[in-house]
Design an enzyme around this catalytic site. Structure first.
Site, PDB file in Angstrom:
ATOM      1  N   ASN A   8       0.758  -1.225  -0.047  1.00  0.00           N
ATOM      2  CA  ASN A   8       0.088   0.032   0.003  1.00  0.00           C
ATOM      3  C   ASN A   8       0.788   1.262   0.078  1.00  0.00           C
ATOM      4  OD1 ASN A   8       0.983  -0.353   2.387  1.00  0.00           O
ATOM      5  ND2 ASN A   8      -1.000   0.236   3.686  1.00  0.00           N
ATOM      6  N   CYS A   9       2.112   0.987  -0.047  1.00  0.00           N
ATOM      7  CA  CYS A   9       3.111   2.220  -0.159  1.00  0.00           C
ATOM      8  C   CYS A   9       3.109   2.742  -1.614  1.00  0.00           C
ATOM      9  CB  CYS A   9       4.416   1.720   0.105  1.00  0.00           C
ATOM     10  SG  CYS A   9       5.807   3.083  -0.120  1.00  0.00           S
TER      11      CYS A   9
END
Length: 104
Positions: A8-9
């Site tokens: 999710n970065c």
């Protein structure tokens, strides 16, 4: 080539999109192999820790004083991202220097 990061970065997503045929390892879910962690610490030292992260800000002083390796094993989200391993070479982050080194 293996990219170690978080799914999710945003920075890891950008790197994954730009790099074709890259294996991705989510350090939150899968952890980081001890030999890779040791090699990254030997190469980058304290720079491997993201001291601007929410996780870091949530740690008390006693926890922050622990050795970097211990912190990264317990809190893998403290790692600056992405960490890209390409054989014996390692790259940290997704700046212009890393992109140039990887011909992206």
């Amino acid at each position: 080539m293996i990219l170690y990061g978080l799914k999710n970065c945003d920075t890891c997503r950008a790197a994954r999109k730009a790099l074709k045929d890259i294996e991705f390892v989510d350090v939150r879910e899968d952890g980081m192999p001890a030999d890779v962690l040791d090699a990254a610490l030997a190469r980058f030292g304290k720079a491997l820790l993201n001291t601007r992260s929410t996780t870091w800000r949530g740690l008390d002083e006693a926890e922050r004083a622990r050795p970097e390796r211990d912190l990264l094993v317990v809190h893998p989200t403290l790692m600056k991202r992405p960490l890209i391993a390409d054989g014996d070479e390692m790259h940290l982050g997704w700046g212009k220097d890393v992109q140039a080194a990887l011909d992206v």
